[in-house]
Design a protein around this motif. Structure first.
Motif, PDB file in Angstrom:
ATOM      1  N   ASP A  21      42.556 -67.504 -62.047  1.00  0.00           N
ATOM      2  CA  ASP A  21      41.870 -68.466 -62.614  1.00  0.00           C
ATOM      3  C   ASP A  21      40.568 -67.533 -64.152  1.00  0.00           C
ATOM      4  O   ASP A  21      40.313 -68.619 -64.798  1.00  0.00           O
ATOM      5  CB  ASP A  21      40.470 -68.617 -62.300  1.00  0.00           C
ATOM      6  N   SER A  22      40.981 -66.549 -64.599  1.00  0.00           N
ATOM      7  CA  SER A  22      40.169 -65.834 -65.712  1.00  0.00           C
ATOM      8  C   SER A  22      41.211 -64.895 -66.699  1.00  0.00           C
ATOM      9  O   SER A  22      41.017 -64.958 -67.094  1.00  0.00           O
ATOM     10  CB  SER A  22      39.461 -65.817 -65.401  1.00  0.00           C
ATOM     11  N   THR A  23      42.717 -64.942 -66.502  1.00  0.00           N
ATOM     12  CA  THR A  23      43.801 -64.055 -66.677  1.00  0.00           C
ATOM     13  C   THR A  23      44.996 -64.695 -67.589  1.00  0.00           C
ATOM     14  O   THR A  23      45.380 -65.832 -66.297  1.00  0.00           O
ATOM     15  CB  THR A  23      43.589 -63.131 -66.545  1.00  0.00           C
ATOM     16  N   LEU A  24      45.507 -64.749 -68.868  1.00  0.00           N
ATOM     17  CA  LEU A  24      46.789 -64.925 -68.978  1.00  0.00           C
ATOM     18  C   LEU A  24      47.303 -63.446 -69.647  1.00  0.00           C
ATOM     19  O   LEU A  24      46.722 -63.086 -69.639  1.00  0.00           O
ATOM     20  CB  LEU A  24      46.685 -65.915 -70.271  1.00  0.00           C
ATOM     21  N   ILE A  25      48.872 -63.867 -69.372  1.00  0.00           N
ATOM     22  CA  ILE A  25      49.390 -62.684 -70.183  1.00  0.00           C
ATOM     23  C   ILE A  25      50.874 -62.989 -70.650  1.00  0.00           C
ATOM     24  O   ILE A  25      51.044 -63.799 -69.616  1.00  0.00           O
ATOM     25  CB  ILE A  25      49.910 -61.928 -68.760  1.00  0.00           C
ATOM     26  N   SER A  26      50.594 -63.190 -71.558  1.00  0.00           N
ATOM     27  CA  SER A  26      52.076 -62.947 -72.379  1.00  0.00           C
ATOM     28  C   SER A  26      53.796 -62.698 -71.444  1.00  0.00           C
ATOM     29  O   SER A  26      53.224 -60.719 -71.206  1.00  0.00           O
ATOM     30  CB  SER A  26      51.789 -62.854 -73.900  1.00  0.00           C
ATOM     31  N   ASN A  27      54.763 -62.715 -71.777  1.00  0.00           N
ATOM     32  CA  ASN A  27      55.921 -62.562 -71.411  1.00  0.00           C
ATOM     33  C   ASN A  27      56.021 -62.274 -72.354  1.00  0.00           C
ATOM     34  O   ASN A  27      57.457 -61.018 -71.408  1.00  0.00           O
ATOM     35  CB  ASN A  27      56.608 -63.259 -70.281  1.00  0.00           C
ATOM     36  N   GLN A  28      56.073 -61.671 -73.152  1.00  0.00           N
ATOM     37  CA  GLN A  28      56.908 -61.441 -74.877  1.00  0.00           C
ATOM     38  C   GLN A  28      56.292 -59.986 -74.383  1.00  0.00           C
ATOM     39  O   GLN A  28      55.169 -59.868 -74.804  1.00  0.00           O
ATOM     40  CB  GLN A  28      56.545 -62.373 -75.672  1.00  0.00           C
ATOM     41  N   THR A  29      57.516 -59.259 -74.474  1.00  0.00           N
ATOM     42  CA  THR A  29      57.197 -57.947 -74.898  1.00  0.00           C
ATOM     43  C   THR A  29      57.099 -58.002 -76.255  1.00  0.00           C
ATOM     44  O   THR A  29      57.686 -58.074 -77.156  1.00  0.00           O
ATOM     45  CB  THR A  29      57.220 -56.359 -74.404  1.00  0.00           C
ATOM     46  N   GLY A  30      56.413 -56.131 -77.119  1.00  0.00           N
ATOM     47  CA  GLY A  30      56.977 -55.767 -78.372  1.00  0.00           C
ATOM     48  C   GLY A  30      56.826 -56.513 -79.411  1.00  0.00           C
ATOM     49  O   GLY A  30      57.353 -56.551 -80.726  1.00  0.00           O
ATOM     50  N   ALA A  31      55.685 -57.429 -79.133  1.00  0.00           N
ATOM     51  CA  ALA A  31      55.168 -58.236 -80.421  1.00  0.00           C
ATOM     52  C   ALA A  31      53.710 -58.019 -80.882  1.00  0.00           C
ATOM     53  O   ALA A  31      52.823 -57.329 -80.647  1.00  0.00           O
ATOM     54  CB  ALA A  31      55.428 -59.727 -80.101  1.00  0.00           C
TER      55      ALA A  31
END
Length: 502
Positions: free
Chosen positions: A358-368
């Motif tokens: 509920d407090s963490t987000l992770i971008s699924n795009q790598t190398g940016a």
């Protein structure tokens, strides 16, 4: 055979097998006369031939005759008789000068060996015994004139004997010295000449004609003849009916967009100008052809594009979603194709975001490059430039993803809670951190629930149950090095810690 030659069997020609009746051996034996033996029995002549002179000897087998075997010397019937053993010769290799079991070698010289698959009459034998065969037929299955080599010379390379019979091919010389006076090619019997007269061949010349048969060059029409040696050793008379035709010339005019391949000579030309070639015309004479060629211009344009998503190319109105090289053709002012080339690099972003808690987000795009923003104000969050974002307060958040050529923003994601505090459930800790594969999770009091290992993309990798325990040892040796989240889910709430595997 030599004069006063030695005793014993001396084989001229042999083939077949070793069992009774299966060998067909034509040889010299008793009284220095010829004999036909079929293994077990035979028919013997009486005319001696051991005088050092050439003799024509023949054996005729006629299974339909009263006397099946007839032996001839110089065209004269020596004897006729029938072996007491039935003849049952098998088809196999023909041997000249020895028996099939490698014994009874012939002493002397052999020339002009002929094997027929028909009964030869005495008249036929007499007509041909002093001449080489000039008119070959299918019934003459083996014919070795033995006209090769130099008598008494060095003939070590001539190990194959030409066979002009219907079986074709050649015979092999075995164990011959092929040099010196013995075990070598020798001067054979002198045969009478023979001629094969061929039909007159219509022949066309172009101004002049050089005939390969005699090397003569002719400039006038007419019928000409030449005498040439045939492959069978006899002279052949050949004739031609020579006529003449003239050469020709023509011109072609061609306009071409870009390189032009001229069918006349297969050459490819890239510039305008005059070209020439000579080919045979319908009469077989030289035809001189001139090409007047005009090369029209062909434009070539290259366009390089970097796109963050599908690209609509105006040249062909096609939308391309993948990187690659694409071409299109337009017509230029000269009426030729204008070739357009698109070098396209498509760099699509993965704008999805993982939400492991509920407090963490992770971008699924790598190398940016990443910049997390607050969706309520669209303002960048100071320091939030990593692929993973842990919110300090609840709210809506998104990430701006950038590369050297593109930039785009993800959808907003609602986080219901702020980052985990140390007192959310109890005081948890883990060590060692970073870990090489094994670490220990402890709490200030026993708890029950589950402990999950989650990767940076939000994927749950392993789940471990806890039942009233304040210490748990976990093993992540099989996981790749990197950042992972340890999520504790108990009856009273949840808590997430981070661990680095190295």
């Amino acid at each position: 055979p030599p004069a006063n030659g030695g005793t014993g069997q001396k084989v001229i020609v042999d083939w077949g097998g070793s069992a009774n009746g299966q060998r067909f051996t034509f040889n010299l034996l008793w009284s220095n006369a010829i004999r036909l033996e079929v293994a077990g029995n035979g028919v013997s002549g009486t005319i001696p031939v051991n005088d050092g002179l050439w003799h024509h000897v023949a054996c005729v087998y006629n299974p339909a005759a009263t006397n099946t075997i007839s032996l001839y010397v110089d065209g004269v019937l020596d004897i006729a008789g029938t072996p007491t053993v039935a003849i049952n010769t098998s088809a196999t290799n023909i041997l000249i000068g020895r028996r099939i079991d490698n014994t009874s070698f012939f002493e002397g010289d052999i020339d002009e060996v002929r094997v027929w698959n028909v009964v030869r009459t005495q008249t036929e034998l007499q007509a041909n015994m002093n001449n080489e065969i000039c008119n070959l037929s299918s019934s003459l299955i083996l014919y070795c004139p033995l006209n090769q080599g130099t008598a008494g010379g060095t003939n070590t390379g001539l190990t194959a004997v030409s066979n002009y019979g219907a079986t074709g091919g050649s015979c092999t010389l075995n164990a011959a010295a092929l040099t010196g006076a013995a075990s070598n090619w020798v001067s054979g019997y002198t045969y009478g000449p023979g001629f094969i007269v061929g039909a007159t061949t219509p022949t066309l010349g172009c101004g002049f004609y050089t005939w390969s048969a005699n090397g003569q060059t002719y400039t006038s029409p007419g019928i000409y003849s030449a005498s040439i040696p045939s492959t069978a050793g006899c002279d052949s008379v050949v004739s031609i009916n020579l006529t003449f035709s003239s050469n020709s010339a023509s011109t072609q005019f061609v306009s071409q967009c870009g390189p032009y391949t001229w069918p006349v000579n297969g050459q490819t030309y890239t510039t305008s100008g005059a070209q020439s070639a000579v080919i045979p015309n319908a009469a077989g004479c030289d035809s001189s052809i001139t090409l007047n060629l005009t090369i029209l211009p062909v434009d070539s344009i290259v366009q390089t594009v970097n796109s963050c998503g599908p690209f609509l190319w105006s040249a062909d109105s096609i939308e391309y979603a993948t990187s690659g090289t694409y071409t299109a053709s337009l017509t230029n002012a000269a009426g030729c194709d204008s070739i357009l080339t698109l070098n396209l690099t498509v760099s699509p972003f993965n704008l999805t975001v993982a939400n492991p808690d509920d407090s963490t987000l992770i971008s699924n795009q790598t190398g940016a490059t990443y910049q997390w923003i607050n969706c309520a104000t669209l303002a960048p969050i100071a320091g939030a430039t990593n692929q993973t974002f842990v919110a300090s307060t609840a709210g809506n958040y998104a990430v701006v993803i950038s590369t050297s050529s593109c930039s785009d923003t993800s959808d907003c994601t609602l986080l219901a809670e702020a980052a985990i505090t140390e007192n959310a459930i109890s005081e948890f800790s883990l060590y060692p951190n970073p870990s090489e594969g094994t670490f220990v999770l402890t709490s200030s009091f026993p708890v029950s629930g589950t402990v999950s290992i989650i990767d940076a993309q939000g994927k749950t990798l392993q789940v471990t149950s806890v039942d009233q325990s304040s210490k748990l040892e976990l093993n992540i040796e099989k996981l790749n090095n990197g950042l992972y989240f340890v999520q504790i889910q108990a009856e009273s709430g949840s808590e997430t810690l981070r661990i680095l595997k190295k």
